[in-house]
Design an enzyme around this catalytic site. Sequence first.
Site, PDB file in Angstrom:
ATOM      1  N   ASP A 329       0.817  -1.015  -0.135  1.00 20.94           N
ATOM      2  CA  ASP A 329      -0.251   0.329  -0.070  1.00 20.94           C
ATOM      3  C   ASP A 329       0.650   0.992  -0.395  1.00 20.94           C
ATOM      4  O   ASP A 329       1.879   0.982   0.301  1.00 20.94           O
ATOM      5  CB  ASP A 329      -0.324  -0.067   1.325  1.00 20.94           C
ATOM      6  CG  ASP A 329      -1.788   0.956   1.373  1.00 20.94           C
ATOM      7  OD1 ASP A 329      -2.507   1.407   0.530  1.00 20.94           O
ATOM      8  OD2 ASP A 329      -2.237   2.107   2.178  1.00 20.94           O
ATOM      9  N   GLU A 358       1.419   0.063  -4.986  1.00 18.55           N
ATOM     10  CA  GLU A 358       0.565   0.764  -5.270  1.00 18.55           C
ATOM     11  C   GLU A 358       1.775   2.047  -5.624  1.00 18.55           C
ATOM     12  O   GLU A 358       2.230   2.913  -4.135  1.00 18.55           O
ATOM     13  CB  GLU A 358      -0.474   1.361  -3.841  1.00 18.55           C
ATOM     14  CG  GLU A 358      -1.535   1.782  -4.525  1.00 18.55           C
ATOM     15  CD  GLU A 358      -2.142   2.299  -3.758  1.00 18.55           C
ATOM     16  OE1 GLU A 358      -3.688   2.953  -3.812  1.00 18.55           O
ATOM     17  OE2 GLU A 358      -1.708   2.744  -2.446  1.00 18.55           O
TER      18      GLU A 358
END
Length: 615
Positions: A329, A358
Amino acid sequence: MKKLIVILFVLLSANVWAQAKFDHVEPMFWWVGMKNPKLQLMVHGKNISGYTAKLDYPGVKLVEVHQVENANYLFIDLEIAPDAQAGKFPITFLENGKKKFDYSYELKTKDNSAGRIQGVTDKDIIYLLMPDRFSNGDVSNDKVKGLREQTLNRDSVYYRHGGDIQGVINHLDYFKELGVTTIWMTPEIENDMPHASYHGYAVTDHYKIDPRYGTNELYKTYVEKAHAKGLKIIKDVVHNHLGSEHWMFRDMPMKDWVNQWPVFTQSSYRDEPVMDPHASAADLKKMVDGWFATTMPDFNERNPYVQNYLTQNHIWWIEYAGIDGLRLDTYPYNEPSYMADWAMKLKAEFPNLSIFGETLVNSVASQAYFTQGNTVNRGFDTHLPGVTDNMMKNAIYEALNSKPGWTEGVFRLYTVVSQDFLYQDPTRNTIFWDNHDMSRFYSLVNEDFAKYKEGMAILLTMRGTPQLYYGTEILMKNFSNPDGLVRFDFPGGWKGDKADKFTAAGRTKQENEAWNFVSKLAHYRESNPALQSGKMIQYVPEDDMYIYFRLATDGGKSVMVILNPEEKVKTLDTSRFAAQLKDAGSLVNVMTGEKLNILKTITIPAKTTLVLELN
Ligand code: CA
């Protein structure tokens, strides 16, 4: 009477000693046979810093016990020899040289069996879902006593809806039928936050599956059952921040466990200062050290204890459950040197593990900056194999929606693909249309079904690992304002739902058309290695058409893909493509089965992506 009191006292003291335990010892257990012999235990309990510790177990050395600012913590460094045997042993805690109590610690045997930790590659198709919103397989865990959020309300996009891991396990056959090979759930880890805790990115216990989703044991079962069906599992992990209700934040080991600011300072969410040679130090600090939100404090990843804690936690989950890949993330928000060190340690333990970060950034160069294979102005390699290919997403969208120009429309897509030279290996990128943080593609193309199919055909034939977002196959739509609108429940995932769209009978005619389109192409991709890892050749767009080949360099049959995004039928003169078509006797339309014997010109219907197999 006096005798009785003495006996009682002895009993009570023995009881106190026997009961003496810590609130947390993490990792709760570990394994013998790991590449890295070092292990740092975090021990948390009221006023434990006065204790020292010792142990006596063959092959395990207690190297050092660290006291830190907070008296409720000890960090214990162990070194585990390669020949240490699995087993339980006591760690003895002493006060003023006297034994106070033992803590039983366990080293398990590392599971090296085949079929675990397989890696996720461009041979796969990823299906992203949110466990709270996919299917409720166990109503008994919808509300769990003791957790801060007790409201269950499926009519609200902010509250919990009751979906869980059992709901996903119940649909493993559905994924197989659809033709996806890999499941990625948004974090299943405990998020015991008072509001809107369903998304999973505000972790409150790094070693515990959220009880509303299941248990650690159920998570492990989920991975095993998926593997038994030939499906792979990606786990979504968050390095950057934690939930403000995390026990570790409420009682921090030291002040610089998180990045501290005189007043609350949010990250700028701008990645440019991370790579910009002209960036100000203040901008860089705000991006990397700013908090993600008031409820998501920013880990200080320069703190070596934090580093050990996070790295070990991720290794623990992979070895515990046998996970195939990790999605990282908010990658650009992390401390770059730590992330590089983390990646090297993970790859050393699990060479087959896949990792992608990400990176919702604004240029191909910015995406490539974060990937492994170059040191650019950073001075070190990130060792990050792949990223979420946001620029590919934008380019597909633009090819379908914008009028072609020198750099617009199909030229944008062509240009983005041409910039693959910036990556060590662009096929490691995850390519997608949409996800839980952005408007759904079907809405972005104004619910134009032709564009949906055009885009899907590109996504499933392009280089990289395609990722679908749950519900895309049944034309779920909405704009992400607020983002809960793109996180609706999958119809049929809850007992009593009006329609069950997991089945053909529950879907409308058009939803079935969409579902069948995705499924057919996904299964075709699964059967043809050329679409997985075949070399890609693209042509400069002419007549506003974008054409590329996936060559059967890795087996299978070569495929020609032609995108005509315009509202009119086109005739394509194929003489330009002689190098790829010269040995082809015919072309077969993969979606319709129609055979084309005359290859001099090809008729391309309006608003269509043709996927043609070379024979
Ligand atoms: Ca449930």
